[in-house]
Design a protein around this motif. Structure first.
Motif, PDB file in Angstrom:
ATOM      1  N   ILE A  23       0.829  -1.205   0.000  1.00  0.00           N
ATOM      2  CA  ILE A  23       0.000   0.000   0.000  1.00  0.00           C
ATOM      3  C   ILE A  23       0.865   1.257   0.000  1.00  0.00           C
ATOM      4  N   LYS A  24       0.242   2.357  -0.370  1.00  0.00           N
ATOM      5  CA  LYS A  24       0.844   3.674  -0.196  1.00  0.00           C
ATOM      6  C   LYS A  24      -0.200   4.536   0.518  1.00  0.00           C
ATOM      7  N   THR A  30      -4.219   0.752   5.242  1.00  0.00           N
ATOM      8  CA  THR A  30      -5.335   0.986   4.333  1.00  0.00           C
ATOM      9  C   THR A  30      -6.453   0.014   4.668  1.00  0.00           C
ATOM     10  N   ASN A  31      -7.678   0.500   4.655  1.00  0.00           N
ATOM     11  CA  ASN A  31      -8.829  -0.341   4.951  1.00  0.00           C
ATOM     12  C   ASN A  31      -9.181  -1.243   3.764  1.00  0.00           C
ATOM     13  N   ILE A  42     -15.573  -2.651   6.921  1.00  0.00           N
ATOM     14  CA  ILE A  42     -14.124  -2.837   6.915  1.00  0.00           C
ATOM     15  C   ILE A  42     -13.808  -4.251   7.397  1.00  0.00           C
ATOM     16  N   LEU A  43     -13.117  -5.015   6.544  1.00  0.00           N
ATOM     17  CA  LEU A  43     -12.772  -6.403   6.873  1.00  0.00           C
ATOM     18  C   LEU A  43     -11.383  -6.537   7.486  1.00  0.00           C
ATOM     19  N   HIS A  44     -10.498  -5.625   7.097  1.00  0.00           N
ATOM     20  CA  HIS A  44      -9.089  -5.783   7.490  1.00  0.00           C
ATOM     21  C   HIS A  44      -8.373  -4.462   7.249  1.00  0.00           C
ATOM     22  N   LYS A  45      -7.245  -4.280   7.894  1.00  0.00           N
ATOM     23  CA  LYS A  45      -6.389  -3.128   7.642  1.00  0.00           C
ATOM     24  C   LYS A  45      -5.040  -3.636   7.151  1.00  0.00           C
ATOM     25  N   ARG A  89      -4.624   3.758  -3.259  1.00  0.00           N
ATOM     26  CA  ARG A  89      -3.808   3.198  -2.182  1.00  0.00           C
ATOM     27  C   ARG A  89      -2.946   2.020  -2.644  1.00  0.00           C
ATOM     28  N   LEU A  90      -3.103   1.646  -3.907  1.00  0.00           N
ATOM     29  CA  LEU A  90      -2.379   0.493  -4.438  1.00  0.00           C
ATOM     30  C   LEU A  90      -0.992   0.902  -4.923  1.00  0.00           C
TER      31      LEU A  90
END
Length: 217
Positions: A23-24, A30-31, A42-45, A89-90
Motif C-alpha cells: 500500500i501507499k 489501508t482499509n 471494513i474487513l481488514h487493515k 492506495r495500491l
C-alpha cells in the motif's frame, strides 16, 4: 517444447496471478472493505509492506487477496481474505525502489535434492508431499534442488530464517529481485521445474522475517 511451456506458464502466472503490491498510505495502513464502496464494512487493515495479490481493474476499486497466514504455511486460496481497496492506495511491487545498496543481503544455500532423507509419499513416480507438507516447485516430479539454509543480513546483523519457512520450497536459485519499501526489504522471484511454477515473496524488516507469500498460477 518444455522451455516453451515454461514461458507460457510464467507469462500467464505473472499476468493473472503474479500481480503483487503493497500500500501507499500516509497513515501507515489501508482499509480493506467488503464491497467496492467507501461506506462498506471494513474487513481488514493492510499495513505498510504487507504484500498481497490483486486483480487489475478499470474501476476506482481494486479486488485484493490477503493471506490470512502471513507465512503461508499449509495454506491455499481458500485461506485468503478477499476485499477491496481504493486504487489510489495500491502500490504495485514493480513501482517500488529497486534495492542497490549493500546493507541488506539475501542468499540461498542449495544442494542436490535427496528423497531418501525425507518422509514422503513418493510412490516411485509421483511426489506431492514431503514431511507431511505440500511442496512448491514441482508438478509431481522429484525436485532437483533443495534449500539447506537462507543467509540474510541487515546492517551486519544476521536474520534467522527457520527451516519451517523453506523446507517446502524447491527449485529455487539466487536469481532474485529486491525492492525496498520504507525500511523493509522485499525479495521475490519465480521458481519452477518447468511445470510447477510459483511466485515466492519474502519481506524482511526490523531484523526479522515479516512475511512469506506464495502465489501459484
Amino acid at each position: 517444447m518444455r522451455s516453451f511451456a515454461l514461458i507460457i506458464i510464467l507469462f500467464l502466472g505473472k499476468c493473472v496471478f503474479g500481480q503483487i503490491a503493497v500500500i501507499k498510505d500516509k497513515d501507515g495502513f489501508t482499509n480493506v472493505r467488503k464491497l467496492p464502496d467507501s461506506k462498506s464494512e471494513i474487513l481488514h487493515k493492510i499495513k505498510d509492506s504487507e504484500v498481497f495479490s490483486y486483480e487489475e481493474s478499470e474501476s476506482d476499486w481494486i479486488k485484493v487477496h490477503i493471506p490470512k497466514n502471513k507465512y503461508h504455511l499449509n495454506c491455499d486460496e481458500q485461506d485468503n481474505l478477499i476485499g477491496y481497496i481504493h486504487k489510489s492506495r495500491l502500490n504495485p511491487i514493480e513501482k517500488l525502489e529497486t534495492f542497490k545498496g549493500t546493507e541488506f543481503s539475501f542468499k540461498y544455500i542449495l544442494k542436490e535434492f535427496n528423497v531418501k532423507d525425507k518422509i514422503s509419499n513418493f510412490d516411485g513416480q509421483w511426489l506431492t508431499k514431503i514431511n507431511g507438507r505440500r511442496i512448491y516447485g514441482t508438478d509431481g516430479n522429484l525436485p532437483k534442488t533443495e534449500i539447506t539454509e537462507i543467509e540474510v543480513k541487515l546492517n551486519g546483523i544476521e536474520i534467522d530464517v527457520a527451516q519451517v519457512f523453506y523446507e517446502d520450497l524447491f527449485e529455487c536459485d539466487n536469481n532474485i529481485v529486491i525492492n525496498k519499501n520504507n525500511r523493509d526489504y522485499i525479495v521475490h522471484q519465480w521458481n519452477s521445474d518447468g511445470a510447477g511454477a510459483y511466485l515466492l515473496v519474502w519481506v524482511f524488516g526490523n531484523n526479522k522475517l515479516k512475511q512469506r507469500l506464495i502465489l501459484i498460477p
